[in-house]
Design an enzyme around this catalytic site. Structure first.
Site, mmCIF file in Angstrom:
data_model
loop_
_atom_site.group_PDB
_atom_site.id
_atom_site.type_symbol
_atom_site.label_atom_id
_atom_site.label_comp_id
_atom_site.label_asym_id
_atom_site.label_seq_id
_atom_site.Cartn_x
_atom_site.Cartn_y
_atom_site.Cartn_z
ATOM 1 N N GLY A 264 0.776 -1.166 0.007
ATOM 2 C CA GLY A 264 0.295 -0.150 0.125
ATOM 3 C C GLY A 264 0.549 1.227 -0.262
ATOM 4 N N GLU A 288 7.053 -10.383 2.137
ATOM 5 C CA GLU A 288 6.793 -11.754 1.506
ATOM 6 C C GLU A 288 5.749 -11.183 -0.131
ATOM 7 O OE1 GLU A 288 3.176 -12.210 3.601
ATOM 8 O OE2 GLU A 288 2.544 -10.392 3.015
ATOM 9 N N GLY A 382 0.451 -11.502 5.871
ATOM 10 C CA GLY A 382 1.607 -11.492 6.859
ATOM 11 C C GLY A 382 1.699 -10.890 7.745
HETATM 12 O O1 0RQ Z 1 -11.403 2.707 3.322
HETATM 13 O O2 0RQ Z 1 -10.640 2.040 1.015
HETATM 14 O O3 0RQ Z 1 -13.016 2.997 1.897
HETATM 15 O O4 0RQ Z 1 -11.773 4.536 1.116
HETATM 16 O O5 0RQ Z 1 -9.587 1.771 5.287
HETATM 17 O O6 0RQ Z 1 -7.597 1.932 4.632
HETATM 18 O O7 0RQ Z 1 -5.795 3.954 4.832
HETATM 19 O O8 0RQ Z 1 -6.190 3.892 2.485
HETATM 20 O O9 0RQ Z 1 -4.689 2.055 3.636
HETATM 21 O O10 0RQ Z 1 -4.565 0.753 1.848
HETATM 22 O O11 0RQ Z 1 -2.474 0.380 2.875
HETATM 23 O O12 0RQ Z 1 -4.779 -0.249 4.397
HETATM 24 C C1 0RQ Z 1 -5.123 -2.130 7.534
HETATM 25 C C2 0RQ Z 1 -6.833 -2.104 5.656
HETATM 26 C C3 0RQ Z 1 -4.468 -0.300 5.635
HETATM 27 C C4 0RQ Z 1 -4.062 -2.830 5.238
HETATM 28 C C5 0RQ Z 1 -4.926 -1.295 5.529
HETATM 29 C C6 0RQ Z 1 -10.326 2.660 5.958
HETATM 30 C C7 0RQ Z 1 -10.213 3.670 5.333
HETATM 31 C C8 0RQ Z 1 -9.652 3.444 3.510
HETATM 32 C C9 0RQ Z 1 -8.013 0.850 3.665
HETATM 33 P P1 0RQ Z 1 -11.717 3.243 2.413
HETATM 34 P P2 0RQ Z 1 -5.398 3.030 3.834
HETATM 35 P P3 0RQ Z 1 -4.052 0.573 2.593
HETATM 36 C C10 0RQ Z 1 1.340 -8.271 4.751
HETATM 37 C C11 0RQ Z 1 1.335 -6.565 5.293
HETATM 38 C C12 0RQ Z 1 -3.951 -5.991 7.189
HETATM 39 C C13 0RQ Z 1 -2.415 -6.880 6.285
HETATM 40 C C14 0RQ Z 1 -1.222 -7.075 6.294
HETATM 41 C C15 0RQ Z 1 -4.132 -4.548 5.584
HETATM 42 C C16 0RQ Z 1 -9.546 1.602 3.933
HETATM 43 O O13 0RQ Z 1 -2.810 -2.332 5.016
HETATM 44 O O14 0RQ Z 1 -4.973 -4.549 5.289
HETATM 45 O O15 0RQ Z 1 -0.883 -6.138 7.396
HETATM 46 N N1 0RQ Z 1 -3.323 -4.796 6.397
HETATM 47 N N2 0RQ Z 1 -0.616 -7.045 5.171
HETATM 48 O O16 0RQ Z 1 -10.074 5.053 4.931
HETATM 49 C C17 0RQ Z 1 -12.170 2.725 9.845
HETATM 50 C C18 0RQ Z 1 -10.387 3.523 11.047
HETATM 51 C C19 0RQ Z 1 -9.643 3.246 9.742
HETATM 52 C C20 0RQ Z 1 -10.729 2.896 8.413
HETATM 53 C C21 0RQ Z 1 -8.647 3.095 7.206
HETATM 54 N N3 0RQ Z 1 -9.704 3.417 12.274
HETATM 55 N N4 0RQ Z 1 -11.691 2.856 10.177
HETATM 56 N N5 0RQ Z 1 -11.561 2.653 8.804
HETATM 57 N N6 0RQ Z 1 -9.457 2.622 7.281
HETATM 58 N N7 0RQ Z 1 -8.372 3.382 9.072
HETATM 59 C C22 0RQ Z 1 2.909 -8.067 5.176
HETATM 60 C C23 0RQ Z 1 4.074 -8.184 4.277
HETATM 61 O O17 0RQ Z 1 4.698 -8.448 4.157
HETATM 62 C C24 0RQ Z 1 3.351 -7.391 2.361
#
Ligand code: 0RQ
EC number: 2.8.3.-
Length: 501
Positions: A264, A288, A382
């Site tokens: 992201g 990963e 992950g």
């Molecule tokens: O919503 O899509 O409707 O706009 O969550 O948030 O800020 O665009 O950030 O795309 O990086 O996603 C944790 C979901 C963040 C992701 C998470 C809403 C926000 C938006 C997306 P919209 P952003 P990202 C593996 C790595 C878990 C798996 C992981 C994830 C949408 O990073 O799935 O870490 N992580 N994998 O508006 C309500 C809140 C919110 C919220 C964000 N507090 N309440 N909605 N959003 N915060 C390891 C590797 O090695 C790759």
């Protein structure tokens, strides 16, 4: 040697006909990289036809992680998924999971291969695996991801190979494949450096199980990379400054430590920031996903090499890598997710892990997966494998979401993916809280002052003051007040006049 000379050709429609209602199907794919493409589309078409005739038809879907749109999105829109593991990021599927129309097993990705081996998901009816070649003796040269495919090939009753001509046949130069034996027959995993190879350049399958080969020529379709926004850049600046300081103080070795960064916007901004910093030497990744920002870092000499389980690159950049395999093949290793995410290896190498979360609480617990504790976003993926086992575990998030209506720093997270025993550093665009060595009240004050948005700090400090007893102080009558306000009024602090904070 042409695969079709050794195995019969089969059409995706014929494969779809072979798969009965309720069957467990394993597809290759870790992100859209290397995901099966033609077969899931045909299964979705069959499901629609059967549904029109009033018949039930849904399958159970297993992959390495998230997939391309041809898999989760297409199957979900056709209402063809009954059960799904271990991760997803599809809009349509997430809605169905949150309505209980699909059962979803949200799990650590490193656990998946051994769960398949142990049969927890039931009988694996068919594996559909994308490859660049398959030999008569059952060597399968995988495409742009490895993921859980080696285990799927071993355990499925029947195997279909999607032979995708779009990928470079030189991908095997990056692959390092081995399937760990079950305990107690495991010895140590001798990966002593991110690029150490311990396996073979191919996965294996009993050739008698191959029911056919489908020839395709399709891109992975990874969405192109967006430039970092201001909030992500500020988060990245805090992380880069902190890591440079850790190195100056001797807590990170002068030659630096391997990095893992989630997917992201924020993760890409952090990688860009690290690449541009004079205070950080050229580094390795043990991660990963190998994503867009890493291509330029490798070419500029800032990234020395990367271990991953997928080449999650937008089509243009993947073609660029394929055109320059002399350069990239010695610098990238693609392993099964059991090894890319292996807790022992992550701890041994001293990986510095940086992952994005939905919310964090004032004591350092974090929620990566469920908005307001109930609505799944994607899954833990992950992030738990790395956060629990890293040398340094850093979790990041913008301090607010939805235009300021939501604070990412809350009294108590509504779902715990990473607890305070694993989390060492929290970062928002407001600042960074290094939690190492701090007791709960010290942590709480630091997290509020460094990470919470100023509009929410007063509320959070008052929450601490009224939570009077205990080691970890909570007021159980109001610890979810912000979330309840959000559900009732659409914002966590209804009295905040301006939504745009
Ligand atoms: O919503 O899509 O409707 O706009 O969550 O948030 O800020 O665009 O950030 O795309 O990086 O996603 C944790 C979901 C963040 C992701 C998470 C809403 C926000 C938006 C997306 P919209 P952003 P990202 C593996 C790595 C878990 C798996 C992981 C994830 C949408 O990073 O799935 O870490 N992580 N994998 O508006 C309500 C809140 C919110 C919220 C964000 N507090 N309440 N909605 N959003 N915060 C390891 C590797 O090695 C790759």
């Amino acid at each position: 040697m042409s695969a079709n000379a050794n195995f019969p050709s089969i059409t995706p429609e014929e494969v779809a006909e072979m798969i009965p209602n309720g069957a467990l199907v394993g597809f290759s794919g870790f992100t859209p990289a290397g995901a099966a493409k033609a077969t899931p589309r045909a299964i979705a078409a069959r499901a629609k036809r059967l549904h029109d005739q009033g018949e039930e038809y849904k399958i159970r879907v297993l992959t390495g992680a998230s997939t391309g749109p041809d898999l989760d999105e297409t199957l979900s829109e056709a209402d063809a998924i009954a059960w799904r593991a271990p991760y997803q990021s599809s809009r349509s599927l997430r809605q169905k999971i949150n309505k209980q129309e699909v059962q979803f097993v949200d799990m650590h990705l490193s656990h998946l291969p051994q769960m398949v081996e142990q049969g927890f998901f039931g009988n694996l009816h068919t594996a559909v695996v994308e490859a660049v070649d398959v030999t008569p003796d059952g060597r399968v040269y995988l495409s742009s991801s490895v993921g859980v495919s080696p285990s799927l090939l071993r355990h499925a009753d029947r195997v279909v190979i999607e032979l995708n001509r779009r990928h470079s046949r030189r991908l095997s130069e990056m692959h390092d494949i081995t399937v760990l034996p079950p305990p107690p027959h495991r010895s140590h995993i001798p990966i002593e450096q991110p690029l150490t190879k311990i396996g073979k350049p191919f996965a294996t399958v009993d050739p008698k199980k191959i029911v056919g080969v489908i020839e395709t020529n399709e891109p992975d379709g990874v969405a192109p990379f967006h430039p970092a926004d201001d909030v992500s850049r500020r988060i990245a600046e805090h992380v880069v400054r902190f890591l440079a300081d850790e190195r100056r103080q001797g807590r990170i070795a002068p030659e630096f430590l391997p990095l893992q960064a989630g997917v992201g916007n924020v993760a890409n901004a952090v990688m860009e920031g690290l690449g541009a910093s004079d205070a950080i030497p050229a580094f390795y990744m043990y991660s990963e996903v190998f994503q867009d920002s890493l291509v330029e870092l490798a070419e500029s000499g800032r990234l020395l090499g990367a271990s991953s389980t997928s080449l999650t690159l937008s089509d243009e950049l993947l073609d660029h890598v394929y055109d320059n395999m002399d350069f990239f093949a010695p610098r990238v290793v693609l392993r099964p997710q059991e090894l890319s995410n292996n807790p022992g290896v992550i701890r041994r190498l001293g990986v510095v892990a940086i992952n994005t979360v939905i919310e964090m609480d004032i004591y350092g617990c974090a929620n990566s997966t469920h908005v307001a504790g109930t609505q799944i976003m994607n899954g833990v993926g992950g992030s738990g494998d790395f956060t629990r086992n890293a040398h340094l575990s850093i979790l990041v998030a913008p301090s607010t979401a939805k235009g300021g209506k939501i604070s990412s720093v809350v009294p108590m997270v509504t779902h715990v993916d990473h607890n305070e025993h694993s989390v060492q550093v929290l970062v928002t665009e407001q600042g960074l809280a290094d939690l190492r060595g701090l007791g709960p009240m010290e942590r709480a004050r630091k997290i509020i002052d460094q990470c919470a948005h100023p509009h929410y700090r007063d509320y959070l400090h008052k929450y601490l003051e009224r939570s009077r007893t205990g080691h970890v102080r909570h007021d159980l009558t109001s610890c979810f007040e912000l979330h309840q306000n959000l559900i009732d009024t659409g914002r966590m602090l209804p009295e905040l006049e301006s939504a745009a904070v």
